[in-house]
Design a protein around this motif. Structure first.
Motif, PDB file in Angstrom:
ATOM      1  N   HIS A  90     -21.485   6.655  42.250  1.00  0.00           N
ATOM      2  CA  HIS A  90     -21.232   7.781  43.143  1.00  0.00           C
ATOM      3  C   HIS A  90     -19.752   8.138  43.116  1.00  0.00           C
ATOM      4  O   HIS A  90     -18.895   7.261  42.989  1.00  0.00           O
ATOM      5  N   THR A  91     -19.477   9.421  43.223  1.00  0.00           N
ATOM      6  CA  THR A  91     -18.097   9.867  43.371  1.00  0.00           C
ATOM      7  C   THR A  91     -17.671   9.669  44.821  1.00  0.00           C
ATOM      8  O   THR A  91     -18.483   9.347  45.691  1.00  0.00           O
TER       9      THR A  91
ATOM     10  N   ASN B  65     -17.046  11.875  46.796  1.00  0.00           N
ATOM     11  CA  ASN B  65     -17.705  12.913  47.581  1.00  0.00           C
ATOM     12  C   ASN B  65     -19.173  12.596  47.845  1.00  0.00           C
ATOM     13  O   ASN B  65     -19.866  13.376  48.497  1.00  0.00           O
TER      14      ASN B  65
ATOM     15  N   ASP C 283     -21.527  12.239  45.420  1.00  0.00           N
ATOM     16  CA  ASP C 283     -22.418  12.746  44.379  1.00  0.00           C
ATOM     17  C   ASP C 283     -22.825  11.613  43.440  1.00  0.00           C
ATOM     18  O   ASP C 283     -21.987  10.820  42.999  1.00  0.00           O
TER      19      ASP C 283
ATOM     20  N   GLN D   8     -14.664   2.798  51.155  1.00  0.00           N
ATOM     21  CA  GLN D   8     -14.090   4.105  50.923  1.00  0.00           C
ATOM     22  C   GLN D   8     -12.679   3.985  50.336  1.00  0.00           C
ATOM     23  O   GLN D   8     -11.947   3.040  50.647  1.00  0.00           O
TER      24      GLN D   8
END
Length: 348
Positions: free
Chosen positions: A212-213, A215, A217, A261
């Motif tokens: 996942h990015t 963001n 995605d 994160q």
């Protein structure tokens, strides 16, 4: 279909398209090509009661399997790749795959030479790396074909035993990836080291997990790596590692565990390893990937081990005359040629 009397291949290749292959003698092949009824007889075990008018035979062809590898793949400004370099029976489905690997291996090297980033010596590594790999695949295809089609009693017994093992254990599924895609060997860019049994090793193809990015995605790893060099890491980089990545140049990708994160202090871009595949592969270290996503160098828990291997491959990637005078005078602070930066990083 491992039928000693008539080995066959059957596969579905779309909503309503199918492909069959049958081993035929000369007379049978001629009859099937010229007589629709004869061709439908061969298909009858699969088509069953489907009316003949609903069966549209799109294409029929006769061909002979070949197992051949060219003696030489590179001479002057000419290169062979794909079917021009090797022909393989289709029993392991690696014909097109081998050709694509040839192209991936050669094109980034050509681009680097044409852009003045490396000398033409880099092109000599193409055949050294790809030919042994192609020979391995061709030989494997021949052996699998013999195992599938031989009518000898010993082969039939071995075939039954192998299929039984495959149905009830995971041994075959674990062995297939290694058999079909062994690590490259030969030359400074695929040099095997005394690395641990686990983790990235030079010459092997990097994984392609879903990540996942930042963001959120979901993407495949290749989408974040791009088409150049890439340094994939689980830990912060040292200044020497950052300079080495810049000299290649290599995109830096920091891998974060699921649920973590980015803080904004990470090196380069970030990827969230949602399924843990990259952390499992990297074993807490890092891997430097070539543009064809083959491992060039790796670190296995020992900080600085990636830099220690730089001297083995930096010279072949460096361009002639790329070292600036300031670099030659003070390599620890220079910013020029790859080879100089690699030496400075190792010395540091």
């Amino acid at each position: 279909m491992c039928d000693p009397a008539r080995p066959a291949t059957y596969m579905r290749i779309g909503e309503d398209r199918y492909r069959w292959e049958f081993r035929l003698n000369e007379e049978e092949a001629e009859a099937a090509l010229t007589n629709r009824a004869r061709a439908l007889e061969l298909l009858a075990p699969w088509t069953g009661t489907i009316p003949e008018h609903q069966l549209d035979v799109v294409r029929m062809a006769r061909y002979t399997f070949r197992a051949q590898v060219a003696d030489r793949w590179h001479q002057d400004r000419a290169f062979l790749l794909g079917d021009a370099a090797h022909l393989t029976p289709p029993f392991i489905g690696q014909g097109l795959g081998a050709g694509l690997r040839d192209a991936h291996n050669l094109t980034w090297k050509l681009a680097r030479v044409l852009h003045g980033q490396s000398t033409e010596a880099l092109l000599d590594t193409y055949e050294r790396e790809r030919r042994p790999h192609a020979v391995h695949l061709v030989r494997t295809a021949v052996l699998i074909g013999q195992a599938m089609t031989s009518g000898r009693l010993a082969a039939r017994i071995a075939r039954r035993a192998g299929l039984a093992v495959g149905r009830h254990t995971a041994l075959l599924s674990h062995a297939v990836p290694t058999t079909l895609s062994p690590a490259l060997q030969g030359g400074a860019l695929a040099r095997r080291t005394a690395a641990p049994a686990r983790g990235p090793r030079p010459g092997e193809l990097g994984p392609q997990p879903s990540v996942h990015t930042v963001n959120g995605d979901a993407v495949r790893l290749d989408d974040l790596l791009g088409d150049g060099f890439a340094l994939v890491t689980c830990r912060p980089l040292t200044s020497g590692e950052i300079r080495l990545a810049g000299a290649l140049p290599a995109r830096i990708l920091t891998v974060l565990p699921a649920g973590v994160q980015p803080t904004g202090k990470e090196d380069g871009a970030c990827a969230i390893d949602t399924i843990g595949a990259l952390h499992s592969w990297l074993k807490g270290g890092m891997a430097l990937l070539r543009p064809d996503h083959v491992v060039l160098a790796a670190e296995h828990g020992k900080s600085g081990s990636l830099l220690e291997s730089a001297h083995a491959w930096a010279q072949i990637l460096a361009s002639a005359g790329a070292v600036e005078e300031d670099d030659a005078a003070n390599p620890a602070h220079g910013s020029g040629g790859l080879e100089t930066v690699a030496k400075a990083a190792v010395n540091a």
